[in-house]
Write an enzyme that holds these catalytic residues in place. Structure first.
Site, PDB file in Angstrom:
ATOM      1  N   GLU A 190      47.059  49.795  47.926  1.00 58.64           N
ATOM      2  CA  GLU A 190      47.145  49.458  46.499  1.00 58.64           C
ATOM      3  C   GLU A 190      45.755  49.492  45.882  1.00 58.64           C
ATOM      4  OE1 GLU A 190      48.887  45.537  46.338  1.00 58.64           O
ATOM      5  OE2 GLU A 190      50.464  46.180  47.694  1.00 58.64           O
ATOM      6  N   LYS A 223      42.709  47.863  44.020  1.00 58.98           N
ATOM      7  CA  LYS A 223      42.194  46.491  43.968  1.00 58.98           C
ATOM      8  C   LYS A 223      41.715  46.231  42.543  1.00 58.98           C
ATOM      9  CE  LYS A 223      39.346  43.234  46.538  1.00 58.98           C
ATOM     10  NZ  LYS A 223      38.900  42.459  45.403  1.00 58.98           N
ATOM     11  N   ASP A 232      40.308  44.582  39.268  1.00 59.77           N
ATOM     12  CA  ASP A 232      39.143  43.721  39.128  1.00 59.77           C
ATOM     13  C   ASP A 232      39.359  42.731  37.989  1.00 59.77           C
ATOM     14  OD1 ASP A 232      36.704  42.747  39.738  1.00 59.77           O
ATOM     15  OD2 ASP A 232      35.561  44.343  38.773  1.00 59.77           O
ATOM     16  N   TYR A 283      51.298  41.875  42.611  1.00 60.75           N
ATOM     17  CA  TYR A 283      51.179  42.562  43.890  1.00 60.75           C
ATOM     18  C   TYR A 283      51.597  41.749  45.098  1.00 60.75           C
ATOM     19  CZ  TYR A 283      46.639  40.216  43.356  1.00 60.75           C
ATOM     20  OH  TYR A 283      45.658  39.306  43.119  1.00 60.75           O
ATOM     21  N   LYS A 324      35.937  48.112  49.610  1.00 58.16           N
ATOM     22  CA  LYS A 324      35.252  48.007  48.319  1.00 58.16           C
ATOM     23  C   LYS A 324      34.437  49.259  48.059  1.00 58.16           C
ATOM     24  CE  LYS A 324      34.331  43.697  47.093  1.00 58.16           C
ATOM     25  NZ  LYS A 324      34.363  42.661  46.302  1.00 58.16           N
ATOM     26  N   CYS A 382       7.796  35.984  18.687  1.00 57.48           N
ATOM     27  CA  CYS A 382       8.725  37.013  18.225  1.00 57.48           C
ATOM     28  C   CYS A 382       8.003  38.359  18.105  1.00 57.48           C
ATOM     29  CB  CYS A 382       9.304  36.605  16.876  1.00 57.48           C
ATOM     30  SG  CYS A 382      10.360  37.884  16.182  1.00 57.48           S
ATOM     31  N   CYS A 424       7.897  39.253  14.173  1.00 55.84           N
ATOM     32  CA  CYS A 424       7.188  38.492  13.139  1.00 55.84           C
ATOM     33  C   CYS A 424       6.137  37.548  13.701  1.00 55.84           C
ATOM     34  CB  CYS A 424       8.181  37.723  12.271  1.00 55.84           C
ATOM     35  SG  CYS A 424       8.944  36.341  13.120  1.00 55.84           S
ATOM     36  N   CYS A 472      14.162  33.341  17.697  1.00 58.26           N
ATOM     37  CA  CYS A 472      13.087  33.299  16.721  1.00 58.26           C
ATOM     38  C   CYS A 472      13.594  32.430  15.572  1.00 58.26           C
ATOM     39  CB  CYS A 472      12.768  34.711  16.212  1.00 58.26           C
ATOM     40  SG  CYS A 472      11.717  34.670  14.746  1.00 58.26           S
ATOM     41  N   CYS A 475      11.672  36.865   9.190  1.00 58.53           N
ATOM     42  CA  CYS A 475      11.622  37.807  10.303  1.00 58.53           C
ATOM     43  C   CYS A 475      12.410  39.076   9.927  1.00 58.53           C
ATOM     44  CB  CYS A 475      12.203  37.128  11.537  1.00 58.53           C
ATOM     45  SG  CYS A 475      12.218  38.177  12.992  1.00 58.53           S
TER      46      CYS A 475
HETATM   47  S1  IVH Z   1      46.563  40.803  47.914  1.00 57.47           S
HETATM   48  C1  IVH Z   1      46.598  37.542  51.093  1.00 57.47           C
HETATM   49  N1  IVH Z   1      46.442  42.934  46.358  1.00 57.47           N
HETATM   50  O1  IVH Z   1      41.395  40.680  45.421  1.00 57.47           O
HETATM   51  C2  IVH Z   1      46.600  38.662  50.122  1.00 57.47           C
HETATM   52  N2  IVH Z   1      44.787  41.245  46.083  1.00 57.47           N
HETATM   53  O2  IVH Z   1      39.428  39.933  47.449  1.00 57.47           O
HETATM   54  C3  IVH Z   1      45.889  38.343  48.883  1.00 57.47           C
HETATM   55  N3  IVH Z   1      43.185  41.718  44.282  1.00 57.47           N
HETATM   56  O3  IVH Z   1      42.185  37.267  45.584  1.00 57.47           O
HETATM   57  C4  IVH Z   1      45.679  39.298  47.845  1.00 57.47           C
HETATM   58  N4  IVH Z   1      44.044  43.642  43.666  1.00 57.47           N
HETATM   59  O4  IVH Z   1      42.407  38.485  43.317  1.00 57.47           O
HETATM   60  C5  IVH Z   1      45.876  41.742  46.689  1.00 57.47           C
HETATM   61  N5  IVH Z   1      46.472  44.856  45.042  1.00 57.47           N
HETATM   62  C6  IVH Z   1      45.924  43.675  45.364  1.00 57.47           C
HETATM   63  C7  IVH Z   1      44.791  43.173  44.696  1.00 57.47           C
HETATM   64  C8  IVH Z   1      44.239  41.960  45.087  1.00 57.47           C
HETATM   65  C9  IVH Z   1      43.095  42.744  43.437  1.00 57.47           C
HETATM   66  C10 IVH Z   1      42.246  40.586  44.322  1.00 57.47           C
HETATM   67  C11 IVH Z   1      42.890  39.230  44.395  1.00 57.47           C
HETATM   68  C12 IVH Z   1      42.381  38.636  45.684  1.00 57.47           C
HETATM   69  C13 IVH Z   1      41.100  39.367  45.870  1.00 57.47           C
HETATM   70  C14 IVH Z   1      40.673  39.363  47.307  1.00 57.47           C
END
Ligand code: IVH
Length: 670
Positions: free
Chosen positions: A114, A116, A118, A226, A313, A407, A410, A425, A431
């Site tokens: 999946e 991740k 942010d 998720y 990551k 500043c 000025c 400032c 200014c």
């Molecule tokens: S699963 C035990 N799935 O990443 C499983 N987390 O670094 C827990 N996050 O706390 C999380 N996308 O905030 C999962 N597709 C995804 C995610 C995801 C983002 C975040 C989530 C988690 C953090 C962990």
């Protein structure tokens, strides 16, 4: 110093530093270090603690999932702890993860990959298909209850349709903001003289911490779900749960993939490494989960993270370049922001010449010296930032960058307010960049919207000495002959401008108030103030208590208003603008009463309603002769209560024996 003494010192220093980073990240939502560097330092500390366990603190950052609870919200214990994920940064670490799994459960299993997302994770509980509670991760064991805020997120269903979902379940996901919305709203913050957020994640998490869900609703958030938790197992695999959640009406990302081995996982990771920039939101990696629940159970957990899932990551793109100089910009409110001029360098598809330095603390933290070789990163941020310095390349005699004391525009001595990171400032009257941008703000689209008078014209008129105060704009018609001598300024443009200026005198009070550019008085606040106080005289004489009694007006705003109106020059300017014919009183709305059935009765509306917004209910009450009060007292006749009303209000109303009615009962009365 002995090796163990040295280790103790290192452990102490890293512990303190990482705690501060945790605080910056989780509580302030303003991290000053990249995730990658944070994880590296955490690893370093963990290694030292392993070697010298006697020096490890029991609540060391290596033992915490991170985070502290914001006090204002109700703290709720998670039924299932909200765990974090282990991180990997390269192929080898991922292959190691795969090997560990195969050792434990053999080769017969699948992965789900999946994106991740942010943002910030959220745990949402549904009972009989209704959203009943939403809780932030907090420290993983307990989080903040932010149900009212989460209810404002459009993509999260408040009530599910028909479906085979259980009576009670928890679903987890990530709340985030799309990049476009982030840019638009952050621009507004800058215009309002507020501190902009560094990236969409901080904006989303800052928003979730707001106490006013009305304000939350104005900031478009989204949420991908998720993870599903149920008492009884409904499905055999995570993949099936995701499909079911999608069927029940949840926003589940379409970019997940079922993979039968680690090679397919790596292909998925490579695919998104490039394509992630085409998404409308930020991701910082890929999450890899073992699909089958029985296998997940077999693998179990370490103290902090599941053994059946891991995050990969992406490294934010970094380049090394040379810091050429640091310059300082002065904004409309006098806030001074340092900007680094860099030797131009290619980064993530663009040429980077500048980087933000945020504030003086940032310069100190980075320990910047002149001519330093610096690492620049472009993560979720639009503007790149300096992450660290390469000390090996520093010339021995390079002087440290010292923040300006005066500043740059000025020469006035800069000031810093207690608790604020920025220097200001204080010379708002003399200014030049402050004066010019104040006038530009006043004539701008969101304020007086004066046709024919743009930013450049303001700048030129100022340089020519024709305007210095906002009120001078309204005297420009007396300077017609001088205006005619200006380059590229024909008769037509002058007439056009003067007409625009004249017309702006009809702009409503709230626009004028916003246009004055008082610190923290954005469009919404200006509207609220005008609706409440009606006239400038009442607003100018309001006490701190009277100001903070207004819905959404906090101490910071009240203080700013009081300081502004204390300034004699500000009062003179307002008097002059009044004499020039600008609007300083609320327009009287002609209210035609629908009925007088509520006449003599007073109401307070609290909570969230399914069919109406609070403003709609307020209008209904007023159109039928009723009155809205601002706080619960013995004078109140009815409390109209929706979902998730604050417990304090409920208690007070009960104590005073005030009847609590629903929106339907209210409508029944008319
Ligand atoms: S699963 C035990 N799935 O990443 C499983 N987390 O670094 C827990 N996050 O706390 C999380 N996308 O905030 C999962 N597709 C995804 C995610 C995801 C983002 C975040 C989530 C988690 C953090 C962990």
């Amino acid at each position: 110093m002995s090796a163990s003494q040295q280790a103790k010192q290192q452990i102490d220093a890293l512990t303190t530093e990482l705690r501060q980073h945790n605080y910056n990240y989780y509580v302030l939502a303003q991290p000053t270090i990249s995730d990658f560097d944070f994880d590296k330092k955490l690893e370093q500390l963990a290694a030292l603690e392993k070697q010298y366990p006697e020096f490890a603190e029991p609540d060391s950052p290596t033992q915490l999932v991170g985070g502290e609870i914001t006090k204002e919200f109700k703290t709720v214990r998670h039924r299932w702890p909200m765990l974090s994920l282990g991180n990997t940064y390269n192929e080898q670490e991922l292959l190691d993860f795969d090997n560990r799994i195969r050792k434990a459960i053999g080769d017969n299993f699948e992965y789900v990959c999946e994106l991740k997302f942010d943002g910030l994770s959220m745990s949402i509980t549904y009972e009989q298909g209704k959203l009943i509670r939403a809780v932030t991760r907090g420290n993983g064991v307990e989080g903040d209850e932010v149900t009212t805020n989460v209810r404002t997120i459009h993509s999260i269903p408040k009530k599910l349709g028909e479906g085979n979902y259980p009576d009670l379940f928890e679903i987890r996901g990530e709340v985030f903001m799309h990049r476009k919305a982030f840019e638009r709203l952050n621009d507004e913050r800058i215009e309002n003289g507020e501190v902009p957020y560094a990236n969409p994640r901080n904006f989303a998490s800052g928003t979730m911490k707001l106490q006013d869900s009305g304000e939350v609703a104005k900031r478009p958030l989204d949420c991908f779900l998720y993870f599903l938790y149920t008492e009884k197992q409904l499905f055999k695999t995570h993949w099936e749960s995701l499909q079911a959640a999608k069927d029940w009406g949840f926003h589940v990302s379409e970019h997940s993939k079922l993979c039968s081995n680690i090679t397919e996982v790596l292909a998925f990771i490579n695919y998104w490494e490039e394509r992630r920039f085409d998404l409308s939101f930020d991701i910082d990696g890929i999450v890899i989960k073992v699909n089958n629940y029985n296998q997940q159970q077999e693998l179990g957990f370490t103290a902090k993270v599941p053994r059946w899932a891991i995050a990969y990551k992406y490294k934010a793109e970094q380049v090394e370049t040379v810091l050429e100089s640091v310059v300082y910009n002065v904004g409309r409110t006098g806030a001074v922001t340092p900007v680094a001029n860099l030797k131009p360098v290619q980064l993530a598809g663009t040429t980077v010449k500048r980087a933000t330095l945020h504030n003086a603390n940032q310069i100190l933290l980075l320990d910047l010296h002149q001519g330093d070789s610096v690492y620049v990163e472009k993560g979720g941020e639009i503007i790149p930032k300096i992450i660290s310095v390469n000390p090996a390349k520093r010339k021995p005699d390079a002087p440290a960058i010292e923040y300006v004391t005066h500043c740059p525009a000025c020469g006035t001595l800069l000031e810093r307010k207690e608790g604020e990171a920025a220097f200001y400032c204080p010379n708002d009257e003399g200014c030049p960049p402050q004066i010019v941008s104040k006038m530009q703000h006043f004539v701008g689209r969101k304020a007086m919207n004066i046709d024919g008078l743009g930013d450049e014209t303001i700048e030129t008129l100022y340089q020519k000495g024709y305007i210095k105060h906002i009120s001078d704009i309204y005297d420009l018609r007396d300077k017609y002959d001088q205006l005619k001598t200006m380059d590229r300024f024909g008769e037509k443009s002058i007439t056009n401008m003067l007409d625009g200026i004249e017309k702006s005198k009809q702009m409503p009070f709230e626009k004028v108030l916003f246009g004055l550019g008082i610190r923290y008085i954005g469009e919404t606040v200006a509207k609220k103030l005008v609706a409440y106080f009606k006239t400038i005289e009442k607003l100018m004489t309001a006490s701190f208590e009277e100001l903070t009694a207004v819905d959404e007006i906090g101490g910071r705003i009240a203080q700013s208003l009081i300081e502004y109106f204390e300034g004699e020059k500000h009062r003179d300017e307002i008097a002059k603008l009044q004499s020039q014919g600008l609007q300083f009183a609320a327009e009287e709305k002609e209210v035609t009463l629908a009925s007088d059935k509520l006449s003599g009765k007073s109401f307070i509306i609290s909570g969230v309603f399914e069919k109406y917004s609070r403003d709609e209910l307020k209008d209904i009450i007023e159109q039928n002769g009723g009155k809205i009060l601002s706080s619960i007292s013995a004078k109140l006749n009815y409390l109209v209560a929706g979902d998730n009303m604050g417990p304090a209000k409920l208690e007070k109303a009960n104590k005073l024996n005030i009847p609590i009615i629903s929106d339907e009962e209210l409508l029944g009365m008319i």
